[in-house]
Motif scaffolding. Structure first.
Motif, PDB file in Angstrom:
ATOM      1  N   ARG A 104       3.372  -3.445  -1.814  1.00  0.00           N
ATOM      2  CA  ARG A 104       4.738  -2.888  -1.894  1.00  0.00           C
ATOM      3  C   ARG A 104       4.766  -1.458  -1.346  1.00  0.00           C
ATOM      4  O   ARG A 104       5.386  -1.186  -0.345  1.00  0.00           O
ATOM      5  N   ASN A 105       4.054  -0.576  -2.026  1.00  0.00           N
ATOM      6  CA  ASN A 105       3.885   0.808  -1.569  1.00  0.00           C
ATOM      7  C   ASN A 105       5.204   1.534  -1.295  1.00  0.00           C
ATOM      8  O   ASN A 105       5.311   2.302  -0.353  1.00  0.00           O
ATOM      9  N   LYS A 106       6.224   1.248  -2.140  1.00  0.00           N
ATOM     10  CA  LYS A 106       7.533   1.868  -1.908  1.00  0.00           C
ATOM     11  C   LYS A 106       8.096   2.540  -3.154  1.00  0.00           C
ATOM     12  O   LYS A 106       9.212   3.058  -3.097  1.00  0.00           O
ATOM     13  N   CYS A 107       7.408   2.461  -4.274  1.00  0.00           N
ATOM     14  CA  CYS A 107       7.958   3.026  -5.508  1.00  0.00           C
ATOM     15  C   CYS A 107       8.010   4.554  -5.365  1.00  0.00           C
ATOM     16  O   CYS A 107       7.032   5.169  -4.920  1.00  0.00           O
ATOM     17  N   CYS A 159      -1.524  -1.236  -1.522  1.00  0.00           N
ATOM     18  CA  CYS A 159      -0.594  -2.029  -2.321  1.00  0.00           C
ATOM     19  C   CYS A 159       0.408  -2.677  -1.374  1.00  0.00           C
ATOM     20  O   CYS A 159       0.906  -2.013  -0.456  1.00  0.00           O
ATOM     21  N   TYR A 195      -1.245   5.142  -2.862  1.00  0.00           N
ATOM     22  CA  TYR A 195      -1.708   4.582  -1.579  1.00  0.00           C
ATOM     23  C   TYR A 195      -0.883   5.121  -0.416  1.00  0.00           C
ATOM     24  O   TYR A 195      -0.644   4.413   0.565  1.00  0.00           O
ATOM     25  N   PHE A 254       7.856   7.148  -7.206  1.00  0.00           N
ATOM     26  CA  PHE A 254       7.045   8.084  -7.987  1.00  0.00           C
ATOM     27  C   PHE A 254       5.558   7.958  -7.661  1.00  0.00           C
ATOM     28  O   PHE A 254       4.741   8.716  -8.161  1.00  0.00           O
ATOM     29  N   CYS A 255       5.196   6.964  -6.850  1.00  0.00           N
ATOM     30  CA  CYS A 255       3.792   6.577  -6.697  1.00  0.00           C
ATOM     31  C   CYS A 255       3.219   7.099  -5.382  1.00  0.00           C
ATOM     32  O   CYS A 255       3.714   6.778  -4.308  1.00  0.00           O
ATOM     33  N   ASN A 268       2.381  -7.636  -9.548  1.00  0.00           N
ATOM     34  CA  ASN A 268       3.752  -7.115  -9.636  1.00  0.00           C
ATOM     35  C   ASN A 268       4.723  -8.288  -9.531  1.00  0.00           C
ATOM     36  O   ASN A 268       4.309  -9.446  -9.367  1.00  0.00           O
ATOM     37  N   LYS A 307      11.697  -0.085  -7.338  1.00  0.00           N
ATOM     38  CA  LYS A 307      10.606  -0.907  -7.873  1.00  0.00           C
ATOM     39  C   LYS A 307      10.586  -2.300  -7.249  1.00  0.00           C
ATOM     40  O   LYS A 307       9.574  -2.998  -7.298  1.00  0.00           O
TER      41      LYS A 307
HETATM   42  S1  SF4 Z   1       3.687   1.769  -8.450  1.00  0.00           S
HETATM   43 FE1  SF4 Z   1       4.630   0.564  -6.787  1.00  0.00          FE
HETATM   44  S2  SF4 Z   1       3.746   1.401  -4.887  1.00  0.00           S
HETATM   45 FE2  SF4 Z   1       2.461   2.160  -6.587  1.00  0.00          FE
HETATM   46  S3  SF4 Z   1       0.794   0.640  -6.724  1.00  0.00           S
HETATM   47 FE3  SF4 Z   1       2.389  -0.051  -8.166  1.00  0.00          FE
HETATM   48  S4  SF4 Z   1       3.705  -1.489  -6.983  1.00  0.00           S
HETATM   49 FE4  SF4 Z   1       2.431  -0.316  -5.502  1.00  0.00          FE
END
Ligand code: SF4
Length: 315
Positions: free
Chosen positions: A53-56, A51, A62, A58-59, A129, A169
């Motif tokens: 972004r890959n910074k949220c 992803c 990846y 809770f996620c 996103n 987010k």
């Molecule tokens: S929640 Fe955030 S980090 Fe996870 S896939 Fe979606 S945009 Fe990417």
């Protein structure tokens, strides 16, 4: 190479005689492949890894994965594979986390190749996103729509600005509304995900009301309400372990869902809360089913409807 998925209708009789299988024998999957539940039967064409972004907080989907767009040649081979072996699947989903981020010319090329080589495919979907939607102009989006990209899935998570900041987010509610409307105005079907429990205990009801406000402003075709799951080693999980984030109880999640639905006005959208992570399955066409759904939740809150036991919750 990580989890490798193959075409659902692969049906390769030659698997018992591998020497007879023509190349390519599978698609080039890398890392963890995820897709929305509604794309379970789609051809999963992985065009990016990870992803952008890959910074949220809770996620963990990846974690440690460096985002990259897959080489054109690899994508071409995978489309050729689908043309040979996925002839019964009518939909394509572009994996991974954020395929819309692909530069316009390359994304158009991918969609044209799908249209040319998989003419039986009726819809292509992808995650989007706020960032990837912001990069595309309204004209870009209309062109992508014209080449068969039909549905975008977007993680809103919450409409509460304070919580959006806390979970990192990358966009506030004003931008979320603008980007959601931008996708709708370009003609896409839009599916939004929101997360029950993401605001913790103190802001639970604020999160519910603000999410209803933002959903109403965007007016998507689908809303999926999922219950927050703890993913080990994510920042949110670490906060929970440290006592800095309160995980709310099932009844509190239900109360959150009730407020969210009560505060959401859609012109004809479908509001789902039936993912495996949820405690009470809900499927409501709004506004038609709103009152009946609120009454069902009230019965569950009063203890008259059984909630899914904790051990049955699984993603
Ligand atoms: S929640 Fe955030 S980090 Fe996870 S896939 Fe979606 S945009 Fe990417």
């Amino acid at each position: 190479m990580g989890h490798v998925l193959q075409c659902h209708h692969l049906g390769l009789p030659g698997l018992r005689r591998p020497e007879r299988i023509r190349k390519p024998v599978t698609m080039h999957y890398e890392g963890t492949i995820i897709r929305p539940p509604s794309e379970a039967n789609s051809i999963l064409l992985q065009v990016t890894v990870g992803c952008s972004r890959n910074k949220c907080t809770f996620c963990g989907t990846y974690a440690g994965e460096r985002f990259r767009i897959k080489p054109d040649e690899t994508i071409r081979e995978d489309i050729a594979f689908a043309a040979a072996y996925c002839r019964r699947q009518r939909r394509v989903f572009l994996c991974d986390g954020d395929a819309l981020i692909i530069p316009q010319a390359r994304l158009l090329q991918i969609l044209k190749a799908i249209r040319a080589q998989l003419p039986w495919v009726t819809r292509v979907g992808a995650y989007a996103n706020a960032k990837s939607l912001a990069i595309k102009s309204p004209d870009d989006l209309r062109k992508l729509r014209g080449e068969g990209l039909g549905i975008l899935y977007m993680g809103l998570e919450t409409g509460d600005d304070e919580t959006l900041t806390r979970i990192n987010k990358g966009a506030g509610s004003v931008k979320m509304i603008a980007m959601g409307r931008k996708a709708r105005d370009a003609g896409f079907k839009l599916s939004l995900t929101v997360l029950l429990g993401i605001a913790g205990r103190e802001r639970s009801q604020i999160h519910a009301r603000e999410t209803g406000r933002v959903l109403s402003a965007i007016d998507p075709d689908y809303v999926g309400a999922l219950s927050l799951m703890r993913i080990p080693s994510t920042p949110l999980y670490n906060d929970w372990r440290a006592g800095a984030f309160a995980l709310i109880e099932p009844s509190e999640m239900l109360a959150e869902l009730r407020t969210m639905i009560a505060e959401t006005s859609l012109s004809q959208g479908l509001f789902h809360a039936n993912h495996a992570s949820n405690y009470l399955p809900i499927r409501a066409r709004l506004p038609r089913d709103k009152e009946a759904t609120l009454a069902l939740i009230d019965r569950a809150l009063a203890g008259d409807v059984a909630l899914k036991p904790e051990f049955m919750r699984a993603l």
